[in-house]
Write a protein that holds these residues in place. Structure first.
Motif, short mmCIF file in Angstrom:
data_model
loop_
_atom_site.label_atom_id
_atom_site.label_comp_id
_atom_site.label_asym_id
_atom_site.label_seq_id
_atom_site.Cartn_x
_atom_site.Cartn_y
_atom_site.Cartn_z
N ALA A 1 -12.75 4.45 -0.63
CA ALA A 1 -11.62 4.92 -0.18
C ALA A 1 -11.82 4.68 1.65
O ALA A 1 -11.08 4.30 2.17
CB ALA A 1 -11.16 6.09 -0.37
N LEU A 2 -12.82 5.39 1.93
CA LEU A 2 -13.07 5.39 3.54
C LEU A 2 -13.25 3.94 4.04
O LEU A 2 -12.71 3.62 4.94
CB LEU A 2 -14.24 6.35 4.02
CG LEU A 2 -14.12 7.70 4.25
CD1 LEU A 2 -15.21 8.53 4.40
CD2 LEU A 2 -13.26 7.78 5.57
N LEU B 1 -0.13 4.55 1.22
CA LEU B 1 -1.33 5.38 1.98
C LEU B 1 -1.06 6.83 2.06
O LEU B 1 0.14 7.28 2.21
CB LEU B 1 -1.16 4.93 3.29
CG LEU B 1 -1.96 3.35 3.68
CD1 LEU B 1 -1.81 3.11 5.04
CD2 LEU B 1 -2.91 2.90 2.84
N VAL C 1 -4.48 2.27 -1.28
CA VAL C 1 -4.66 0.96 -0.95
C VAL C 1 -4.73 0.01 -2.04
O VAL C 1 -5.62 0.39 -3.10
CB VAL C 1 -5.77 1.00 -0.05
CG1 VAL C 1 -5.99 -0.57 0.36
CG2 VAL C 1 -6.04 2.00 1.09
N ASP D 1 -2.88 10.86 2.35
CA ASP D 1 -4.12 11.49 3.06
C ASP D 1 -5.24 11.40 2.12
O ASP D 1 -5.22 11.65 0.71
CB ASP D 1 -3.64 12.99 3.08
CG ASP D 1 -2.60 13.35 4.16
OD1 ASP D 1 -2.43 12.57 4.84
OD2 ASP D 1 -1.90 14.41 4.10
N LEU D 2 -6.46 11.01 2.85
CA LEU D 2 -7.59 10.87 2.02
C LEU D 2 -8.18 12.04 1.55
O LEU D 2 -8.32 13.14 2.17
CB LEU D 2 -8.61 10.34 3.28
CG LEU D 2 -8.61 8.73 3.38
CD1 LEU D 2 -9.54 8.46 4.63
CD2 LEU D 2 -8.78 7.86 2.41
N ARG E 1 -10.03 1.89 4.30
CA ARG E 1 -8.98 2.29 5.40
C ARG E 1 -9.79 1.66 6.45
O ARG E 1 -9.10 1.34 7.35
CB ARG E 1 -9.08 4.00 5.34
CG ARG E 1 -8.41 4.72 4.51
CD ARG E 1 -6.98 4.25 4.23
NE ARG E 1 -6.28 5.07 3.13
CZ ARG E 1 -5.51 6.03 3.33
NH1 ARG E 1 -5.53 6.71 4.26
NH2 ARG E 1 -4.86 6.61 2.18
N ASN E 2 -11.03 1.77 6.75
CA ASN E 2 -11.78 1.10 7.94
C ASN E 2 -11.62 -0.34 8.14
O ASN E 2 -11.93 -0.68 9.16
CB ASN E 2 -13.18 1.92 8.08
CG ASN E 2 -13.16 3.08 8.44
OD1 ASN E 2 -12.57 3.81 9.18
ND2 ASN E 2 -14.29 3.97 7.80
N LEU F 1 -8.95 -2.24 6.75
CA LEU F 1 -7.63 -2.69 6.62
C LEU F 1 -7.17 -3.45 7.95
O LEU F 1 -6.21 -4.39 7.72
CB LEU F 1 -6.55 -1.54 6.47
CG LEU F 1 -6.48 -1.08 5.12
CD1 LEU F 1 -5.57 -0.09 4.78
CD2 LEU F 1 -6.15 -2.44 3.92
N THR F 2 -7.70 -3.17 8.94
CA THR F 2 -7.30 -3.82 10.09
C THR F 2 -8.27 -5.09 10.61
O THR F 2 -8.15 -5.58 11.45
CB THR F 2 -7.41 -2.91 11.39
OG1 THR F 2 -8.59 -2.35 11.44
CG2 THR F 2 -6.51 -2.02 11.43
N GLN G 1 -6.75 5.59 -3.42
CA GLN G 1 -5.99 6.45 -2.47
C GLN G 1 -5.16 5.68 -1.62
O GLN G 1 -5.12 5.72 -0.49
CB GLN G 1 -7.39 6.98 -1.67
CG GLN G 1 -8.19 7.99 -2.35
CD GLN G 1 -8.73 9.01 -1.64
OE1 GLN G 1 -8.21 9.58 -0.70
NE2 GLN G 1 -9.87 9.29 -2.36
N HIS H 1 0.78 -1.27 0.11
CA HIS H 1 0.15 0.01 0.00
C HIS H 1 0.78 1.20 0.00
O HIS H 1 2.20 1.10 0.45
CB HIS H 1 -0.83 0.01 1.38
CG HIS H 1 -1.88 -1.04 1.26
ND1 HIS H 1 -2.53 -1.42 0.31
CD2 HIS H 1 -1.85 -2.01 2.39
CE1 HIS H 1 -3.38 -2.71 0.83
NE2 HIS H 1 -3.07 -2.79 2.15
#
Length: 516
Positions: A493-494, A260, A319, A262-263, A497-498, A500-501, A317, A258
């Protein structure tokens, strides 16, 4: 005391022989055909000065059938490691100028030793195939060598990425090692891959078949679906391999590369303009993909096979994602036997290498027809269901327009484990299309109507608004949100990011039993 100069001179002479293997005449002939030799291919692939060779001085040990008189430097295969974009990669390259690049016992051992090293070190393996096949003089040792290579291919499968490049002949049993890898890249000219050649086919079946009909890159890319990418030449093949690896992690316990940033959560008004005014007009999903991914950089995989489904790698973005998208411009975007196989394999590949999956849905259903039913569309379609349900990586789905019947599920609905599902206001989610549903549910009313066609159109609109509306699915908590197309890139994109974990633990087992 200084080292004996004679020893150094002997070493340098031996290395010089290895570098000049095959001779200037053979190399010149290859260049005239647009072909590179084994070392030139690896020099193009690796960053300058980073190649570390394994087994330069290895030699065959066969002393029969004239082999005792043959000198085969490095036994016809160049093996080693180097850096590609700053990351270590293992690679081997058959040298057709040395004994036709044929595989014998030592040749196979070199490849297997390199694969063991890659396995233990957690780095990708790239194999450049340009070989006359088994070394006949070594008899069963050659067959054993192929078996050992196949075993290593399977051992490494799902652990480190494996890429095969077909840059010359790859016939008979030699074709199975590439087939066991994650990705196959084949050069457009000067390469072929087959199990049985034209003469064998004619002798066995009486059929007259030319190599270009079944063994060429064009045939494999569009008809059989055996390869993933077509390269214009050797240089392009090495560039494509490096680009492919840029989306993949080095191994299965690493995150993808990735980048990464800034969004950027701003809207993209152009997305609203991409959607056709009429639901009967096909949506150009490639335009959606190009607006969705970073800088329009999308590496499409298998672009010429089963074109009703588009798959490939990109970044959204920063990812890394695998994209699976219905293509309404071809076969109306239906799922059929070939597209189901194509999609399922890609989904499982993404899952192996921890790559989030973004599904773009505009699917009217599974392809109807006798050939599809007899060909096993149930079994093949089930592969899509299995692949999505088994995948534990982040899964984000966007329903753009049609999402009907079992195909709605097969494109990663919330029921198949999608973490977030978005829908455009143009989405239609139903057991079947409005027209079909009206014919089934309102057959009697239509027969009695003064104007059946007009009445069918009216009922169809009512059906869409009441039973196929995305808001109905949202009301039943099957959709995360209904968004306007302009908000697509920021919403996905959000979501990425939310997720990925994300951690998804499944019941302990050897593996599931996918319907093959």
């Amino acid at each position: 005391m200084a080292i004996d100069p004679k020893l150094l001179e002997d070493l340098r002479e031996r290395r010089d022989v290895a570098y000049r293997a095959g001779g200037a005449d053979k190399l010149e002939k290859r260049h005239a055909k647009g072909l590179l030799n084994a070392r030139e291919r690896l020099e193009l692939f690796f960053q300058e000065g980073t190649f570390q060779e394994f087994g330069m001085h290895a030699q065959h040990s066969c002393h029969r059938f004239g082999m005792e008189k043959k000198n085969l430097p490095y036994d016809g295969v160049v093996c080693g490691t180097g850096f590609v974009d700053g990351r270590p990669v293992a690679a081997y390259s058959h040298d057709f100028t040395v004994g036709g690049g044929a595989l014998g016992r030592i040749h196979a051992k070199k490849i297997c030793d390199l694969m063991d090293f890659a396995h233990e070190s957690g780095m990708p393996v790239v194999g450049v195939n340009d070989s006359g096949g088994a070394r006949i003089q070594e008899g069963v040792d050659s067959l054993s060598g192929y078996g050992q290579v196949f075993f290593k291919n399977v051992l490494l499968s799902g652990v480190v990425p494996q890429v095969a490049i077909i840059a010359g002949p790859c016939a008979g049993g030699a074709a199975y090692s590439p087939a066991l890898t994650d990705f196959l890249i084949m050069t457009r000219e000067n390469a072929n891959m087959f199990i049985c050649g034209p003469d064998v086919i004619k002798a066995a079946t009486g059929e007259v078949a030319k190599l270009e009909q079944f063994a060429s890159a064009a045939a494999h890319a569009s008809i059989s679906g055996n390869i993933h990418l077509v390269a214009n030449d050797d240089r392009h093949a090495m560039d494509l391999t490096a680009r492919l690896l840029s989306f993949l992690p080095s191994n299965n316990i690493s995150d993808p590369p990735h980048e990464l940033v800034d969004l950027d959560l701003s809207d993209d008004p152009v997305m609203n303009e991409i959607v056709p005014a009429s639901s009967k007009e096909p949506l150009d999903v490639t335009a959606v993909i190009n607006r969705l991914v970073d800088a329009g950089d999308f590496l499409e995989i298998m672009p010429d096979f089963a074109r009703n489904l588009i798959i490939g790698f990109a970044r959204i973005q920063g990812v890394v994602v695998g994209i699976v998208a219905n293509n309404p411009m071809f076969k109306a975007g239906t799922l059929d036997i070939d597209s189901s196989d194509k999609g399922a394999r890609f989904i499982r590949t993404c899952n192996i290498y921890n790559i989030p999956i973004v599904s773009l849905v505009d699917v009217p259903g599974f392809m109807p027809g006798l050939a599809q039913e007899q060909g096993g569309i149930i079994r093949h379609g089930a592969k899509m269901l299995f692949a999505y349900a088994a995948a534990t990586v982040p899964k984000v789905t966007l329903i753009m327009r049609k999402a009907y019947g079992g195909a709605y599920l097969a494109m990663c609905s919330s029921d198949l484990g999608a973490d977030m599902v978005f829908a455009w206001p143009t989405a239609e989610i139903a057991v079947m299309g409005a027209e079909g549903a009206v014919r089934v549910l309102f057959r009697k009313e239509l027969k009695e109507a003064d104007d059946p066609k007009k009445r069918a159109a009216e009922i169809s609109e009512e059906y869409r608004s009441e039973f196929a509306s995305p808001y109905q699915a949202a009301a039943n908590a099957m959709i995360t949100d209904v968004i306007e197309p302009a908000h697509t890139r920021s919403a996905i994109a959000l979501a990425l990011r939310n997720t990925l974990t994300k951690r998804d633990t499944r019941p302990p087992k050897k593996h599931g039993n996918i319907p093959l």
